[in-house]
Design an enzyme around this catalytic site. Structure first.
Site, PDB file in Angstrom:
ATOM      1  N   HIS A 155      29.157  60.549  60.400  1.00  0.00           N
ATOM      2  CA  HIS A 155      29.706  59.384  61.119  1.00  0.00           C
ATOM      3  C   HIS A 155      31.153  59.118  60.721  1.00  0.00           C
ATOM      4  O   HIS A 155      31.617  57.983  60.777  1.00  0.00           O
ATOM      5  CB  HIS A 155      28.886  58.114  60.866  1.00  0.00           C
ATOM      6  CG  HIS A 155      27.414  58.307  61.063  1.00  0.00           C
ATOM      7  ND1 HIS A 155      26.780  58.057  62.255  1.00  0.00           N
ATOM      8  CD2 HIS A 155      26.454  58.755  60.210  1.00  0.00           C
ATOM      9  CE1 HIS A 155      25.492  58.323  62.133  1.00  0.00           C
ATOM     10  NE2 HIS A 155      25.265  58.766  60.907  1.00  0.00           N
ATOM     11  N   SER A 276      60.075  65.601  65.335  1.00  0.00           N
ATOM     12  CA  SER A 276      60.252  64.667  66.442  1.00  0.00           C
ATOM     13  C   SER A 276      61.734  64.572  66.770  1.00  0.00           C
ATOM     14  O   SER A 276      62.579  64.661  65.878  1.00  0.00           O
ATOM     15  CB  SER A 276      59.713  63.295  66.029  1.00  0.00           C
ATOM     16  OG  SER A 276      60.348  62.277  66.773  1.00  0.00           O
ATOM     17  N   LYS A 282      59.210  62.765  60.858  1.00  0.00           N
ATOM     18  CA  LYS A 282      57.967  63.329  61.387  1.00  0.00           C
ATOM     19  C   LYS A 282      57.806  64.822  61.165  1.00  0.00           C
ATOM     20  O   LYS A 282      58.755  65.592  61.245  1.00  0.00           O
ATOM     21  CB  LYS A 282      57.860  63.052  62.904  1.00  0.00           C
ATOM     22  CG  LYS A 282      57.671  61.616  63.288  1.00  0.00           C
ATOM     23  CD  LYS A 282      56.335  61.027  62.856  1.00  0.00           C
ATOM     24  CE  LYS A 282      55.171  61.588  63.614  1.00  0.00           C
ATOM     25  NZ  LYS A 282      55.039  61.061  64.975  1.00  0.00           N
ATOM     26  N   GLU A 289      47.009  70.529  67.598  1.00  0.00           N
ATOM     27  CA  GLU A 289      46.750  69.657  68.748  1.00  0.00           C
ATOM     28  C   GLU A 289      46.642  70.459  70.042  1.00  0.00           C
ATOM     29  O   GLU A 289      45.782  70.217  70.881  1.00  0.00           O
ATOM     30  CB  GLU A 289      47.873  68.624  68.887  1.00  0.00           C
ATOM     31  CG  GLU A 289      47.946  67.642  67.728  1.00  0.00           C
ATOM     32  CD  GLU A 289      49.246  66.842  67.780  1.00  0.00           C
ATOM     33  OE1 GLU A 289      49.230  65.747  68.358  1.00  0.00           O
ATOM     34  OE2 GLU A 289      50.279  67.318  67.261  1.00  0.00           O
TER      35      GLU A 289
END
Ligand code: ARG
Length: 479
Positions: A155, A276, A282, A289
């Site tokens: 979970h 970024s 970043k 992804e």
């Protein structure tokens, strides 16, 4: 003039030509198409259907076409519709009207099926090979982290401590099933459809087994109608690819989470991240992804293929021409993902201290306190209740279980002795799971060893089949 122009009195409408042509994508089958034709013409010669001298000229012609395409002497054209007719036209340019004899006893329906079988068997081996490489990368990290403990989750809540190795090997096992599914799929890919003709067989005394022998197929389709209408082997591949893409996506999801500042369990190598354009601090896990995202297109291709097939009466229907782009894209996507993931895993840095902190600053050893009570003869249900109360007490006191004094422990059960502290240590907790498939170090080492051997054995499987199916077996100077 079209190769099928005899029955027609009008030119094809330009839009129709463009709409129905498959050459914009099926040109990728050009080598397989030539290989298939080479085997077919040899068989026609051997069976006495075409004169040996002519067979020789056609074979030479096909070799010239092959080299011509490689040297970009030829371009594929929409007027010639698909790869089969483009190549036949090129052959005609090389050897004249004799080229027309190549299509004896054959149809584009069994020809395209053959091309697909040849292409997929070669390409699925590349996927299989990349799968082994990713497994090796995971295995190498697993070897390095036999002492690294981390929380295992259910979970998405910390549940019980596990070895990082154990976590990584779970993916090696998933990929093992993927690999075995490719092997299973391969049994149905490696069957020869040629000789089915358009649908019913052919009037010429061909020898299908001879062609199967030349091309190293294990068997031939036993029903000509099935041979030209079957795309199960392709749908199976797309399903296998979908499952595998899902596995990669789950792995990537973990990499994304673990590399977040909130977790800080790992740091991906700079070479596998991007920045970024606005936020200078970043470092984004874009590759992970994208792999996660690309799963969508693979699922889409599976659904597309199944939908194309569902309403088709036997045998070949033009709908089936749309089987190819999804196959090409799936192969590119899956192979691309596997290829980049392997070095990304290999180069990832693991923050052992952070992982350990997440285990020690936690109640991940609560089950072990319950198991401790069970061993001193308290029924598990009762033990569960006692530990639940102890956890609640700890939360109010801002402590963890190991921080409790022996007096505090005894408030919950007078049977608890000072050996409880040892039972609650991370290493004890991990190594206590000493069952087959458990996270105890010796169990993980055992599985590591088994998987290592499995990978070695299956490298041999890939190499053996790659050798059998490499295009240079049939094509001259294949690079
Ligand atoms: N381009 C076709 C395909 O990809 C080849 C088979 C065409 N057969 C036919 N009868 N039109 O499916």
């Amino acid at each position: 003039m079209k190769l099928w122009g005899g029955r027609f009195t009008k030119q094809t409408n330009e839009l129709v030509e463009e709409f129905t042509a498959s050459i914009p994508f099926d040109y990728q089958l050009w080598e397989e198409d030539i290989v298939g034709s080479l085997a077919h013409i040899q068989m026609l010669g051997k069976c006495g259907i075409i004169d040996n001298n002519e067979v020789k000229q056609i074979i030479d012609g096909l070799h010239q076409v092959y080299e011509g395409i490689q040297e970009e002497k030829y371009t594929f054209t929409i007027e010639n519709e698909d790869i089969h007719m483009n190549i036949e036209k090129m052959l005609r340019e090389e050897i004249g009207p004799l080229a027309g004899k190549l299509h004896t006893g054959r149809s584009r329906n069994d020809q395209v099926a053959l091309d697909l079988h040849l292409y997929l068997r070669r390409k699925t081996l590349e996927v299989a090979e990349q799968t082994l490489l990713l497994q090796t990368a995971l295995l190498n990290q697993a070897k390095n982290h036999l002492d690294t403990v981390m929380p295992g989750y259910t979970h998405m809540q910390r549940a019980q401590p596990v070895l990082l190795s154990h976590h990584l090997l779970a993916y090696v096992n998933m990929l093992q099933r993927d690999f075995e599914r490719i092997q299973d799929n391969w049994k149905r890919i490696n069957i020869l459809p040629l000789g089915a003709g358009a649908l019913a067989g052919t009037t010429f005394p061909i020898d299908r087994e001879y062609v199967a022998g030349i091309l190293h197929f294990d068997d031939v389709y036993r029903n000509s109608m099935d041979a030209v209408s079957d795309r199960d082997f392709l749908a199976e591949f797309l399903f296998q690819a979908s499952l595998q893409a899902m596995h990669l996506s789950r792995l990537c999801e973990e990499l994304v989470i673990w590399s977040s500042q909130e977790f800080s369990f790992i740091e991906l190598d700079d070479a596998y991240c991007t920045g970024s354009s606005i936020m200078p601090q970043k470092k984004n896990p874009d590759v992970a992804e994208l792999i996660r995202g690309k799963t969508g297109r693979v699922y889409g291709h599976l659904m597309g293929m199944l939908t194309i097939l569902k309403g088709l009466p036997l045998t070949y229907n033009k709908d089936m021409q749309d089987d190819k782009e999804g196959m090409f894209d799936t192969l590119t996507t899956l192979k691309g993902a596997l290829t980049i993931l392997a070095p990304m895993i290999e180069s990832m840095h693991v923050n052992q201290a952070e992982m350990k902190k997440a285990v020690t600053h936690d109640f991940a050893n609560a089950t072990d306190l319950a198991d401790y009570l069970v061993r001193i003869n308290i029924p598990f249900r009762e033990a569960h209740e006692i530990v639940g109360k102890a956890v609640l007490y700890c939360i109010t006191k801002n402590k963890f279980l190991s921080d409790l004094s022996i007096e505090e422990f005894k408030q919950f059960s007078p049977l608890i002795e000072s050996n409880v502290y040892h039972a609650l240590e991370v290493e004890t907790v991990v190594n206590a799971r000493n069952v087959l498939g458990g996270t105890a170090r010796n169990q993980v080492e055992l599985q590591l060893d088994i998987l290592q051997k499995w990978i070695e054995t299956n490298k041999d499987w890939v190499h053996k089949h790659k050798k059998q199916t490499q295009l240079s077996n049939w094509l001259p100077r294949h690079s």
